[in-house]
Design an enzyme around this catalytic site. Structure first.
Site, PDB file in Angstrom:
ATOM      1  N   TYR A 113     -28.590 -31.861 -22.011  1.00 46.60           N
ATOM      2  CA  TYR A 113     -29.747 -32.605 -21.508  1.00 46.60           C
ATOM      3  C   TYR A 113     -30.778 -32.800 -22.614  1.00 46.60           C
ATOM      4  CZ  TYR A 113     -33.699 -34.228 -18.951  1.00 46.60           C
ATOM      5  OH  TYR A 113     -34.745 -35.003 -18.533  1.00 46.60           O
ATOM      6  N   TRP A 115     -33.929 -35.844 -24.377  1.00 46.16           N
ATOM      7  CA  TRP A 115     -34.393 -37.213 -24.580  1.00 46.16           C
ATOM      8  C   TRP A 115     -33.936 -37.809 -25.901  1.00 46.16           C
ATOM      9  CZ3 TRP A 115     -38.730 -40.479 -22.663  1.00 46.16           C
ATOM     10  CH2 TRP A 115     -38.868 -40.367 -21.285  1.00 46.16           C
TER      11      TRP A 115
HETATM   12  N1  LIG Z   1     -42.660 -26.116 -17.539  1.00 51.30           N
HETATM   13  C1  LIG Z   1     -42.187 -27.368 -17.565  1.00 51.30           C
HETATM   14  N2  LIG Z   1     -41.038 -27.620 -18.226  1.00 51.30           N
HETATM   15  C2  LIG Z   1     -40.573 -28.875 -18.267  1.00 51.30           C
HETATM   16  C3  LIG Z   1     -41.247 -29.930 -17.639  1.00 51.30           C
HETATM   17  C4  LIG Z   1     -42.441 -29.629 -16.929  1.00 51.30           C
HETATM   18  O1  LIG Z   1     -43.068 -30.524 -16.329  1.00 51.30           O
HETATM   19  N3  LIG Z   1     -42.889 -28.349 -16.934  1.00 51.30           N
HETATM   20  N4  LIG Z   1     -40.750 -31.212 -17.716  1.00 51.30           N
HETATM   21  C5  LIG Z   1     -39.321 -31.352 -17.907  1.00 51.30           C
HETATM   22  C6  LIG Z   1     -38.934 -32.707 -18.215  1.00 51.30           C
HETATM   23  S1  LIG Z   1     -39.475 -33.901 -17.119  1.00 51.30           S
HETATM   24  C7  LIG Z   1     -38.135 -33.036 -19.255  1.00 51.30           C
HETATM   25  S2  LIG Z   1     -37.553 -34.648 -19.375  1.00 51.30           S
HETATM   26  C8  LIG Z   1     -37.699 -32.049 -20.233  1.00 51.30           C
HETATM   27  C9  LIG Z   1     -37.615 -32.601 -21.667  1.00 51.30           C
HETATM   28  O2  LIG Z   1     -36.797 -31.781 -22.433  1.00 51.30           O
HETATM   29  P1  LIG Z   1     -36.075 -32.329 -23.747  1.00 51.30           P
HETATM   30  O3  LIG Z   1     -35.631 -33.732 -23.568  1.00 51.30           O
HETATM   31  O4  LIG Z   1     -35.047 -31.333 -24.125  1.00 51.30           O
HETATM   32  O5  LIG Z   1     -37.280 -32.294 -24.794  1.00 51.30           O
HETATM   33  P2  LIG Z   1     -37.450 -32.990 -26.198  1.00 51.30           P
HETATM   34  O6  LIG Z   1     -38.478 -32.222 -26.933  1.00 51.30           O
HETATM   35  O7  LIG Z   1     -37.696 -34.452 -26.028  1.00 51.30           O
HETATM   36  O8  LIG Z   1     -36.045 -32.759 -26.894  1.00 51.30           O
HETATM   37  C10 LIG Z   1     -35.372 -33.741 -27.566  1.00 51.30           C
HETATM   38  C11 LIG Z   1     -34.710 -33.162 -28.797  1.00 51.30           C
HETATM   39  O9  LIG Z   1     -33.982 -34.214 -29.411  1.00 51.30           O
HETATM   40  C12 LIG Z   1     -34.213 -34.174 -30.798  1.00 51.30           C
HETATM   41  N5  LIG Z   1     -33.968 -35.510 -31.338  1.00 51.30           N
HETATM   42  C13 LIG Z   1     -34.837 -36.534 -31.495  1.00 51.30           C
HETATM   43  N6  LIG Z   1     -34.221 -37.587 -32.039  1.00 51.30           N
HETATM   44  C14 LIG Z   1     -32.927 -37.223 -32.226  1.00 51.30           C
HETATM   45  C15 LIG Z   1     -31.799 -37.888 -32.746  1.00 51.30           C
HETATM   46  O10 LIG Z   1     -31.857 -39.030 -33.151  1.00 51.30           O
HETATM   47  N7  LIG Z   1     -30.623 -37.187 -32.774  1.00 51.30           N
HETATM   48  C16 LIG Z   1     -30.514 -35.912 -32.331  1.00 51.30           C
HETATM   49  N8  LIG Z   1     -29.334 -35.295 -32.396  1.00 51.30           N
HETATM   50  N9  LIG Z   1     -31.579 -35.265 -31.829  1.00 51.30           N
HETATM   51  C17 LIG Z   1     -32.771 -35.916 -31.779  1.00 51.30           C
HETATM   52  C18 LIG Z   1     -35.633 -33.697 -30.942  1.00 51.30           C
HETATM   53  O11 LIG Z   1     -35.861 -33.190 -32.243  1.00 51.30           O
HETATM   54  C19 LIG Z   1     -35.697 -32.646 -29.833  1.00 51.30           C
HETATM   55  O12 LIG Z   1     -35.305 -31.403 -30.322  1.00 51.30           O
HETATM   56  O13 LIG Z   1     -38.582 -30.926 -20.192  1.00 51.30           O
HETATM   57  C20 LIG Z   1     -38.683 -30.370 -18.878  1.00 51.30           C
HETATM   58  N10 LIG Z   1     -39.407 -29.116 -18.936  1.00 51.30           N
HETATM   59  N1  LIG Z   2     -47.425 -38.142 -23.429  1.00 50.80           N
HETATM   60  C1  LIG Z   2     -46.317 -37.836 -22.759  1.00 50.80           C
HETATM   61  N2  LIG Z   2     -45.914 -38.600 -21.725  1.00 50.80           N
HETATM   62  C2  LIG Z   2     -44.815 -38.255 -21.018  1.00 50.80           C
HETATM   63  C3  LIG Z   2     -44.006 -37.154 -21.381  1.00 50.80           C
HETATM   64  C4  LIG Z   2     -44.448 -36.362 -22.476  1.00 50.80           C
HETATM   65  O1  LIG Z   2     -43.830 -35.355 -22.840  1.00 50.80           O
HETATM   66  N3  LIG Z   2     -45.596 -36.735 -23.129  1.00 50.80           N
HETATM   67  N4  LIG Z   2     -42.856 -36.867 -20.672  1.00 50.80           N
HETATM   68  C5  LIG Z   2     -42.273 -37.943 -19.880  1.00 50.80           C
HETATM   69  C6  LIG Z   2     -41.310 -37.437 -18.915  1.00 50.80           C
HETATM   70  S1  LIG Z   2     -39.793 -36.957 -19.490  1.00 50.80           S
HETATM   71  C7  LIG Z   2     -41.533 -37.416 -17.588  1.00 50.80           C
HETATM   72  S2  LIG Z   2     -40.293 -36.961 -16.531  1.00 50.80           S
HETATM   73  C8  LIG Z   2     -42.812 -37.827 -17.027  1.00 50.80           C
HETATM   74  C9  LIG Z   2     -43.293 -36.878 -15.954  1.00 50.80           C
HETATM   75  O2  LIG Z   2     -44.293 -37.478 -15.233  1.00 50.80           O
HETATM   76  P1  LIG Z   2     -45.097 -36.630 -14.148  1.00 50.80           P
HETATM   77  O3  LIG Z   2     -44.196 -35.735 -13.417  1.00 50.80           O
HETATM   78  O4  LIG Z   2     -45.907 -37.590 -13.351  1.00 50.80           O
HETATM   79  O5  LIG Z   2     -46.060 -35.820 -15.142  1.00 50.80           O
HETATM   80  P2  LIG Z   2     -46.714 -34.355 -15.146  1.00 50.80           P
HETATM   81  O6  LIG Z   2     -47.626 -34.394 -16.332  1.00 50.80           O
HETATM   82  O7  LIG Z   2     -45.700 -33.288 -15.104  1.00 50.80           O
HETATM   83  O8  LIG Z   2     -47.542 -34.269 -13.819  1.00 50.80           O
HETATM   84  C10 LIG Z   2     -48.542 -35.188 -13.498  1.00 50.80           C
HETATM   85  C11 LIG Z   2     -49.649 -34.488 -12.767  1.00 50.80           C
HETATM   86  O9  LIG Z   2     -49.203 -34.042 -11.503  1.00 50.80           O
HETATM   87  C12 LIG Z   2     -50.150 -33.081 -11.076  1.00 50.80           C
HETATM   88  N5  LIG Z   2     -49.512 -32.111 -10.196  1.00 50.80           N
HETATM   89  C13 LIG Z   2     -48.718 -31.079 -10.532  1.00 50.80           C
HETATM   90  N6  LIG Z   2     -48.370 -30.381  -9.429  1.00 50.80           N
HETATM   91  C14 LIG Z   2     -48.974 -31.002  -8.393  1.00 50.80           C
HETATM   92  C15 LIG Z   2     -49.007 -30.770  -6.981  1.00 50.80           C
HETATM   93  O10 LIG Z   2     -48.387 -29.846  -6.448  1.00 50.80           O
HETATM   94  N7  LIG Z   2     -49.695 -31.649  -6.230  1.00 50.80           N
HETATM   95  C16 LIG Z   2     -50.374 -32.699  -6.754  1.00 50.80           C
HETATM   96  N8  LIG Z   2     -51.017 -33.519  -5.931  1.00 50.80           N
HETATM   97  N9  LIG Z   2     -50.394 -32.912  -8.080  1.00 50.80           N
HETATM   98  C17 LIG Z   2     -49.688 -32.092  -8.877  1.00 50.80           C
HETATM   99  C18 LIG Z   2     -50.676 -32.391 -12.310  1.00 50.80           C
HETATM  100  O11 LIG Z   2     -52.092 -32.288 -12.264  1.00 50.80           O
HETATM  101  C19 LIG Z   2     -50.156 -33.237 -13.436  1.00 50.80           C
HETATM  102  O12 LIG Z   2     -51.137 -33.526 -14.418  1.00 50.80           O
HETATM  103  O13 LIG Z   2     -43.794 -37.921 -18.048  1.00 50.80           O
HETATM  104  C20 LIG Z   2     -43.343 -38.712 -19.136  1.00 50.80           C
HETATM  105  N10 LIG Z   2     -44.450 -39.026 -19.965  1.00 50.80           N
HETATM  106 MO   LIG Z   3     -38.692 -35.924 -17.835  1.00 52.06          MO
END
Ligand SMILES: Nc1nc2c(c(=O)[nH]1)N[C@H]1C(S)=C(S)[C@@H](COP(=O)(O)OP(=O)(O)OC[C@H]3O[C@@H](n4cnc5c(=O)[nH]c(N)nc54)[C@H](O)[C@@H]3O)O[C@H]1N2
Ligand SMILES: Nc1nc2c(c(=O)[nH]1)N[C@H]1C(S)=C(S)[C@@H](COP(=O)(O)OP(=O)(O)OC[C@H]3O[C@@H](n4cnc5c(=O)[nH]c(N)nc54)[C@H](O)[C@@H]3O)O[C@H]1N2
Ligand SMILES: [Mo]
Length: 770
Positions: A113, A115
């Site tokens: 998994y 990005w």
């Molecule tokens: N506590 C908490 N944890 C969360 C979340 C949260 O809301 N709270 N959100 C979750 C969500 S929504 C997501 S999507 C995940 C994200 O989790 P990840 O997608 O695992 O996070 P990234 O840091 O984007 O990791 C991407 C990796 O790809 C590498 N990379 C970039 N470009 C390339 C490339 O061209 N080739 C290769 N081989 N590698 C590359 C980067 O260096 C990085 O190490 O985290 C989740 N974790």
């Molecule tokens: N800059 C930046 N943008 C991103 C990402 C990033 O790493 N950096 N990650 C991307 C990815 S992979 C994803 S999946 C999306 C995720 O997108 P979201 O899931 O929408 O993003 P979050 O920042 O996890 O949460 C948004 C807000 O939800 C609120 N929240 C949390 N728990 C609760 C709850 O129980 N109730 C209510 N009402 N609100 C709550 C929090 O205050 C939080 O700031 O973001 C994407 N956008």
């Molecule tokens: Mo995500």
């Protein structure tokens, strides 16, 4: 400036032009068509910094000596030995053959998994899967960390996950028709900066300005005030985290008790509605779901809830629910309850009415969506069907042979011997990292392919250095973006790194499947081929003319065929029989026969309030704070953590944790002070940001700080919230991650004020100086 080259590129945070002189990036300019470019583009030059990179293929010393019999607890401590690409790819190919031959292909976990980068050719995990599908397959994952519980419950109750994939009402229709907008969670330019596969035009702010300008009444339900920009003029309802389901049910109950529920819509367009209505009026469990009941659970004002209930049926009303709400224990419920509430209101299928999910969670959700074929390299067909729900990785590694449930089925965890991760960072994304560290000692071999020396790469046996996207050619595009963007090579590869396609092509050659892996195309051959596939599809299916490849590559972008002005389920509303949904009844399911049969206490047969494992409700101890670990403003997850946009969000070299002045005072915490945040699962440091923009009792710590554990002290120095989070499935049904369900404590930390990057960097130097 003379001899400066201007090179078109794109990342998940948007398109930009790199200014390159003498092989060095000297500037970054935003895409001319983008009204709201992301500041993260200015972090891109940091990709070229060799200090952060894996410079050559390396193998952990203990693994090189003893292979599958090595001491796996030395991962992250053992030195790495540099090897040639030829040796490295031979070791990888041999290990794939050994594990597949001895234990079967399901013993290879390549869910991988992550990005990775925005490029659709060098998409690391797709290429990994393509290669392994040619040699017998692998164990994969289903759903994502972003959304799992949500799409699972919507597939069963709405027939597809379209409503949370960016195909609910487009924001242009909301700006035009909605009178009352209830935002559960966020609609924030912070998260809308990014889109998986890149984005040409960031439109959220444009729509929000239109919504504000038309005087739409906006109720913002979130523990964090700046989840909506100030200038939108919303009314902030600082809800207790993880209790939105109760608010939705309380609103629906008020509407029902007033006799204002949409009886015609419920009868024509839903099934099992009686089960929900009996629950709302208390006849099934003796508890009337009304404003007073909800107010008590949510920590909100009962009279305000009553008034909102009336307004929802008196005006054109739209509910939006962020993805974050389902990234929590029982995360199925807020998504289903919102659908239930919208059905009781009865405006689904009317312009500006109903419910939608994930607006602003990614930049393209709510924008006009791409009707064409988004470019993608095929993963080919799967020879085996072995999978886990994405966030059950530690469970799988710790419990081979144990059973798990998913969508009503019972399955078995494979016995994982080999883990191959390309383009993801589980030491960023997974919950309860101390538990993951234990699970990480179980596989015999771990291969990590990444440009950066991530915490995950540090804990691998074989590390393969990939180039970043700016060191090769590719193209960006996705289903929610109206542009395909050229990603041109700007600089030479750093160190001995290779493009992902080249790495897998070399391994495929050692496995004897290179012909089928590369189909005779090189990098530019593939970029051209993927573009031409999208172009041909647009012409044939949609009679939409895209420029030829050479024009696209010269201009740096091409427009795709899109749909704007979309009202979700308008057809279904008009004629439910003719446009039946893919559910058990063909209608919206508010009482599920499938779930009734399963009888899961943690995912009942109708939308219901089920207490989460940890929350600020009755059973918590005084002193607990509910931690929201949301997405970081200055970076994408852990990517370019040391870049300028990310560094500017830190204080004292650490991540900032926001908490309310009352909570700070009660703990003797001053603004700007280093604090220790802890619970039974772990501890980390952060810098206190004392602010009344968070609800009392809530602590907000963004994700993404590079995992920097201090040996022996059980403390993480950079502020990575996943040392604290809870690693349980949302329910037996959806099995999503429960990251936003987490109680912590906080106190001042009297200690050194060291910069966490420096600590991180020392470890890299120690590991790599063999
Ligand atoms: N506590 C908490 N944890 C969360 C979340 C949260 O809301 N709270 N959100 C979750 C969500 S929504 C997501 S999507 C995940 C994200 O989790 P990840 O997608 O695992 O996070 P990234 O840091 O984007 O990791 C991407 C990796 O790809 C590498 N990379 C970039 N470009 C390339 C490339 O061209 N080739 C290769 N081989 N590698 C590359 C980067 O260096 C990085 O190490 O985290 C989740 N974790
Ligand atoms: N800059 C930046 N943008 C991103 C990402 C990033 O790493 N950096 N990650 C991307 C990815 S992979 C994803 S999946 C999306 C995720 O997108 P979201 O899931 O929408 O993003 P979050 O920042 O996890 O949460 C948004 C807000 O939800 C609120 N929240 C949390 N728990 C609760 C709850 O129980 N109730 C209510 N009402 N609100 C709550 C929090 O205050 C939080 O700031 O973001 C994407 N956008
Ligand atoms: Mo995500």
């Amino acid at each position: 400036m003379s001899n400066v080259q201007r090179i078109q590129h794109c990342s998940h945070w948007g398109a930009y032009t790199l200014l390159v002189q003498d092989g060095r990036i000297v500037g970054v300019e935003p895409f001319a068509h983008d009204p709201a470019p992301s500041p993260i583009i200015h972090s891109v030059p940091e990709w070229a910094n060799p200090k952060r990179r894996i410079l050559r293929p390396m193998v952990r010393k203990g693994w090189l000596e003893k292979r599958e019999h090595s001491d796996r607890r030395q991962r992250g401590t053992d030195k790495f030995i540099p090897v040639s690409w030829d040796e490295a790819t031979t070791l990888v190919a041999d290990e794939i053959r050994r594990v597949a031959g001895t234990h079967g292909n399901a013993a290879i976990f390549a869910g991988s998994y992550g990005w990775t980068n925005a490029g659709r050719l060098h998409h690391a995990s797709s290429l990994l899967k393509r290669m392994l599908n040619l040699v017998g397959g692998f164990t994969r994952h289903v759903d994502t960390y972003s959304i799992a519980a949500g799409p699972v419950i919507l597939r069963h109750t709405l027939g597809s996950s379209d409503a949370c994939d960016g195909r609910a009402n487009t924001l242009d229709t909301i700006a035009e028709h909605t009178d009352t907008l209830v935002v559960f969670g966020a609609m924030s330019p912070r998260t809308a900066q990014t889109e998986a596969g890149g984005i040409g035009v960031h439109r959220l702010e444009t729509y929000l300005r239109k919504i504000a300008a038309r005087g739409v009444r906006i109720i913002h339900v979130s523990p964090l005030k700046d989840d909506l920009p100030d200038w939108v003029g919303a009314e902030w309802w600082p809800i207790r985290p993880n209790t939105d389901t109760a608010l939705m049910l309380g609103l629906a109950g008020e509407i029902l008790h007033a006799g204002r529920h949409a009886q015609d819509f419920l009868a024509r367009c839903t099934s099992g509605a009686d089960q929900l209505l009996n629950y709302l009026n208390g006849s099934s469990d003796g508890i009337r779901k009304n404003a007073a009941w909800a107010a008590e659970i949510c920590g909100l004002d009962a009279e305000a809830i009553r008034q909102l209930a009336r307004r929802l049926v008196d005006t054109r009303s739209m509910l939006t629910v962020s993805w974050s709400l389902q990234r929590a224990h029982h995360g199925e419920q807020p998504f289903w309850a919102a659908l239930g509430l919208a059905s009781v209101i009865g405006q689904i299928g009317l312009p500006g009415g109903g419910v939608g999910y994930g607006y602003g969670s990614l930049g393209g959700v709510g924008s006009p969506f791409n009707l064409g074929k988004s470019p993608a390299i095929s993963q080919l067909t799967r020879p085996i069907d072995s999978f886990i729900p994405v966030a059950r990785i530690s469970d799988m590694l710790l419990n081979p042979g144990a059973t798990f449930t998913y969508e009503g089925e019972t399955r078995t965890y494979p016995d994982t011997r080999l883990v191959y991760w390309a383009g993801g960072n589980p030491y960023h994304h997974h919950q309860d990292l101390n538990r993951l560290s234990e699970a990480w000692t179980r596989p015999e071999t771990i291969i990590v392919q990444d440009p950066m020396f991530t915490a995950t790469a540090q804990r691998a046996d074989i590390v393969l250095p990939a180039t970043t996207s700016i060191e090769r050619n590719d193209l960006a595009g996705n289903r929610r973006s109206d542009f395909i963007i050229a990603m041109k090579q700007a600089i030479k590869p750093v160190g001995d790194s290779l493009p992902d396609f080249e790495i897998f092509d070399r391994i495929a050659a050692k496995l004897g499947v290179a012909d089928r892996f590369n189909e005779g195309r090189d990098e530019m051959g593939w970029v051209r081929h993927l573009y031409d596939q999208s172009r041909a599809d647009a012409a044939e299916r949609l009679a939409f003319e895209m420029p030829d490849f050479d024009t696209f590559w010269r201009d740096g972008y091409a427009r795709c065929p899109v749909r704007a002005d979309h009202t979700f389920l308008a057809d279904f509303r008009a004629d439910p029989a003719a446009h039946a949904l893919n559910t058990e009844s063909g209608r919206i399911v508010l009482g599920s026969e499938t779930l009734a049969r399963l009888g899961y206490a943690d995912c009942p047969a109708h939308p219901a309030w089920v207490e989460p494992a940890e929350w600020l409700g009755n059973r918590h101890d005084v002193g607990d704070l509910h931690m929201i670990s949301h997405q970081p403003a200055g970076r994408l997850h852990s990517q370019i953590e040391t870049g300028i946009a990310s560094a500017s969000t830190k204080r004292n070299g650490r991540e900032q944790a926001r908490l309310h002045p009352d909570d700070a005072a009660a703990r003797g915490i001053r603004d700007g002070q280093t604090i220790r945040i802890w619970n039974a699962r772990g501890a980390c440091l952060a810098t206190a940001d004392v602010t009344d923009s968070v609800r009392p009792g809530v602590l907000v710590l963004p994700t993404g700080a590079w995992f920097t554990p201090r040996d022996g002290m059980g403390i993480e120095a950079a502020g990575n919230p996943n040392v604290l989070t809870l690693d349980i499935g949302t329910s037996q049904f959806g099995q999503g991650c429960s990251a936003h369900t987490c109680l912590v404590r906080a106190e001042p930390h009297i200690a050194d004020q060291r910069d966490a990057f420096e600590e991180y960097q020392e470890r890299l130097v120690a590991l790599a100086t063999a």
